[in-house]
Design a protein around this motif. Structure first.
Motif, mmCIF file in Angstrom:
data_model
loop_
_atom_site.group_PDB
_atom_site.id
_atom_site.type_symbol
_atom_site.label_atom_id
_atom_site.label_comp_id
_atom_site.label_asym_id
_atom_site.label_seq_id
_atom_site.Cartn_x
_atom_site.Cartn_y
_atom_site.Cartn_z
ATOM 1 N N ALA A 51 -35.365 68.689 108.846
ATOM 2 C CA ALA A 51 -34.996 67.437 109.515
ATOM 3 C C ALA A 51 -33.493 67.162 109.538
ATOM 4 O O ALA A 51 -33.046 66.104 109.121
ATOM 5 C CB ALA A 51 -35.743 66.264 108.871
ATOM 6 N N LEU A 52 -32.720 68.131 110.022
ATOM 7 C CA LEU A 52 -31.287 67.874 110.189
ATOM 8 C C LEU A 52 -31.112 66.813 111.272
ATOM 9 O O LEU A 52 -31.774 66.871 112.307
ATOM 10 C CB LEU A 52 -30.556 69.147 110.607
ATOM 11 N N PRO A 53 -30.216 65.861 111.057
ATOM 12 C CA PRO A 53 -30.031 64.817 112.078
ATOM 13 C C PRO A 53 -29.308 65.378 113.306
ATOM 14 O O PRO A 53 -28.585 66.360 113.227
ATOM 15 C CB PRO A 53 -29.144 63.794 111.366
ATOM 16 N N THR A 54 -29.521 64.733 114.421
ATOM 17 C CA THR A 54 -28.737 65.014 115.614
ATOM 18 C C THR A 54 -27.443 64.237 115.454
ATOM 19 O O THR A 54 -27.460 63.089 114.997
ATOM 20 C CB THR A 54 -29.499 64.548 116.869
ATOM 21 N N LEU A 55 -26.338 64.845 115.800
ATOM 22 C CA LEU A 55 -25.052 64.168 115.643
ATOM 23 C C LEU A 55 -24.969 62.982 116.601
ATOM 24 O O LEU A 55 -25.246 63.129 117.787
ATOM 25 C CB LEU A 55 -23.903 65.144 115.894
ATOM 26 N N SER A 56 -24.588 61.832 116.081
ATOM 27 C CA SER A 56 -24.497 60.629 116.924
ATOM 28 C C SER A 56 -23.325 60.734 117.890
ATOM 29 O O SER A 56 -23.370 60.206 118.991
ATOM 30 C CB SER A 56 -24.374 59.382 116.051
ATOM 31 N N CYS A 57 -22.280 61.416 117.469
ATOM 32 C CA CYS A 57 -21.130 61.671 118.331
ATOM 33 C C CYS A 57 -21.064 63.186 118.513
ATOM 34 O O CYS A 57 -20.939 63.913 117.534
ATOM 35 C CB CYS A 57 -19.865 61.143 117.659
ATOM 36 N N PRO A 58 -21.183 63.675 119.741
ATOM 37 C CA PRO A 58 -21.202 65.130 119.940
ATOM 38 C C PRO A 58 -19.961 65.808 119.364
ATOM 39 O O PRO A 58 -18.853 65.291 119.455
ATOM 40 C CB PRO A 58 -21.229 65.291 121.458
ATOM 41 N N VAL A 95 -15.887 68.543 109.976
ATOM 42 C CA VAL A 95 -15.539 67.309 109.265
ATOM 43 C C VAL A 95 -16.336 66.140 109.830
ATOM 44 O O VAL A 95 -16.895 65.327 109.082
ATOM 45 C CB VAL A 95 -14.015 67.047 109.325
ATOM 46 N N GLU A 96 -16.416 66.064 111.152
ATOM 47 C CA GLU A 96 -17.208 64.997 111.791
ATOM 48 C C GLU A 96 -18.675 65.097 111.384
ATOM 49 O O GLU A 96 -19.312 64.096 111.068
ATOM 50 C CB GLU A 96 -17.087 65.084 113.320
ATOM 51 N N ALA A 97 -19.211 66.298 111.398
ATOM 52 C CA ALA A 97 -20.619 66.500 111.043
ATOM 53 C C ALA A 97 -20.866 66.169 109.577
ATOM 54 O O ALA A 97 -21.895 65.576 109.234
ATOM 55 C CB ALA A 97 -21.043 67.930 111.343
ATOM 56 N N GLN A 98 -19.923 66.527 108.705
ATOM 57 C CA GLN A 98 -20.095 66.245 107.281
ATOM 58 C C GLN A 98 -20.242 64.745 107.038
ATOM 59 O O GLN A 98 -20.981 64.337 106.145
ATOM 60 C CB GLN A 98 -18.908 66.791 106.469
ATOM 61 N N VAL A 101 -24.044 63.936 107.871
ATOM 62 C CA VAL A 101 -25.155 64.625 107.210
ATOM 63 C C VAL A 101 -25.196 64.219 105.742
ATOM 64 O O VAL A 101 -24.266 64.500 104.994
ATOM 65 C CB VAL A 101 -25.010 66.162 107.324
ATOM 66 N N THR A 102 -26.265 63.559 105.367
ATOM 67 C CA THR A 102 -26.405 63.131 103.978
ATOM 68 C C THR A 102 -27.403 64.003 103.218
ATOM 69 O O THR A 102 -27.418 64.011 101.999
ATOM 70 C CB THR A 102 -26.871 61.660 103.904
ATOM 71 N N ASP A 104 -29.016 66.987 101.352
ATOM 72 C CA ASP A 104 -28.389 67.980 100.476
ATOM 73 C C ASP A 104 -28.224 69.336 101.137
ATOM 74 O O ASP A 104 -27.147 69.926 101.100
ATOM 75 C CB ASP A 104 -29.199 68.146 99.182
ATOM 76 N N CYS A 105 -29.273 69.862 101.736
ATOM 77 C CA CYS A 105 -29.250 71.205 102.308
ATOM 78 C C CYS A 105 -28.178 71.325 103.389
ATOM 79 O O CYS A 105 -27.328 72.206 103.336
ATOM 80 C CB CYS A 105 -30.624 71.558 102.876
ATOM 81 N N GLY A 106 -28.188 70.445 104.343
ATOM 82 C CA GLY A 106 -27.222 70.491 105.438
ATOM 83 C C GLY A 106 -25.801 70.230 104.959
ATOM 84 O O GLY A 106 -24.865 70.901 105.391
ATOM 85 N N ALA A 107 -25.636 69.275 104.054
ATOM 86 C CA ALA A 107 -24.308 68.941 103.541
ATOM 87 C C ALA A 107 -23.732 70.111 102.754
ATOM 88 O O ALA A 107 -22.540 70.434 102.875
ATOM 89 C CB ALA A 107 -24.380 67.694 102.666
ATOM 90 N N GLU A 108 -24.552 70.773 101.981
ATOM 91 C CA GLU A 108 -24.100 71.924 101.188
ATOM 92 C C GLU A 108 -23.657 73.063 102.097
ATOM 93 O O GLU A 108 -22.613 73.675 101.881
ATOM 94 C CB GLU A 108 -25.244 72.381 100.270
ATOM 95 N N GLN A 109 -24.441 73.349 103.132
ATOM 96 C CA GLN A 109 -24.100 74.426 104.055
ATOM 97 C C GLN A 109 -22.826 74.091 104.844
ATOM 98 O O GLN A 109 -21.972 74.951 105.057
ATOM 99 C CB GLN A 109 -25.265 74.723 105.007
ATOM 100 N N LEU A 110 -22.692 72.842 105.277
ATOM 101 C CA LEU A 110 -21.484 72.432 105.996
ATOM 102 C C LEU A 110 -20.253 72.550 105.107
ATOM 103 O O LEU A 110 -19.187 72.966 105.560
ATOM 104 C CB LEU A 110 -21.619 70.997 106.512
ATOM 105 N N SER A 111 -20.394 72.189 103.851
ATOM 106 C CA SER A 111 -19.283 72.278 102.914
ATOM 107 C C SER A 111 -18.852 73.733 102.730
ATOM 108 O O SER A 111 -17.656 74.054 102.733
ATOM 109 C CB SER A 111 -19.697 71.663 101.579
ATOM 110 N N GLN A 112 -19.821 74.623 102.588
ATOM 111 C CA GLN A 112 -19.519 76.043 102.443
ATOM 112 C C GLN A 112 -18.853 76.584 103.718
ATOM 113 O O GLN A 112 -17.867 77.316 103.648
ATOM 114 C CB GLN A 112 -20.794 76.822 102.126
ATOM 115 N N LEU A 113 -19.393 76.213 104.866
ATOM 116 C CA LEU A 113 -18.819 76.656 106.138
ATOM 117 C C LEU A 113 -17.391 76.147 106.290
ATOM 118 O O LEU A 113 -16.503 76.882 106.727
ATOM 119 C CB LEU A 113 -19.692 76.172 107.302
ATOM 120 N N HIS A 114 -17.167 74.912 105.906
ATOM 121 C CA HIS A 114 -15.836 74.316 105.983
ATOM 122 C C HIS A 114 -14.853 75.114 105.132
ATOM 123 O O HIS A 114 -13.725 75.402 105.568
ATOM 124 C CB HIS A 114 -15.902 72.849 105.535
#
Length: 176
Positions: A51-58, A95-98, A101-102, A104-114
């Protein structure tokens, strides 16, 4: 963090004298293959997040496809500038996506990608050539996406494409 510090130290220890280019990264094809593999793993892991959220701002993501014929006709500095522009746009999207995304799974992956994208951004900023003016300013082609997985796909394509070919081109001069 320790893994990124270890990578940076390793690259700095393998710099060619007189050039700010880490020759091991350029000359040892296994390293770029390792980064491509890591990009694929991150992309797969984020795809498994529930259930990753859709970004509110593309997110504005760079279009990283390219013509190999046109790519070969560019100077190394132009290629470096183009990749830096793509990475800057990509890091901004992360940065915008981070911020949205609250989970854990998505936030952790975004942090690693960043961290990975920032590493390449900082690394490419250190490359230098003796002669030649700086490349053109940033005006990358881009697309807007609302799916977080698109950020990971774009990063993988950038590493697998432009970055890999850039290092391959540098290797022709540095790894004789």
């Amino acid at each position: 963090s320790p893994p990124e510090l270890l990578l940076l130290t390793s690259f700095l220890l393998h710099m060619e004298e007189g050039h700010a280019i880490p020759t091991r990264l350029v000359c040892d094809n296994r390293l770029i293959q390792k980064y491509i593999g890591e990009a694929k793993v991150m992309e797969k892991k984020v795809g498994q997040c529930q259930a990753l959220p859709t970004l509110s701002c593309p997110a504005m993501l760079p279009l990283v496809d390219f013509s190999l014929h046109q790519w070969k006709s560019k100077s190394n500095e132009s290629k470096r500038q183009e990749i830096l522009c793509d990475l800057a746009l990509l890091v901004g999207a992360m940065v915008e996506a981070q911020g949205q995304v609250t989970q854990d799974c998505g936030a952790e992956q975004l942090s690693q990608l960043h961290r990975h994208a920032n590493f390449f951004f900082r690394l490419l900023q250190t490359f230098s050539w003796e002669a030649g003016p700086g490349g053109p300013g940033c005006s990358p082609r881009f697309m807007e996406q609302t799916h977080i997985t698109s950020i990971f796909l774009t990063y993988r394509q950038l590493v697998q494409g432009k970055l890999r070919f850039f290092f391959h081109d540098l290797a022709k001069d540095l790894c004789k």
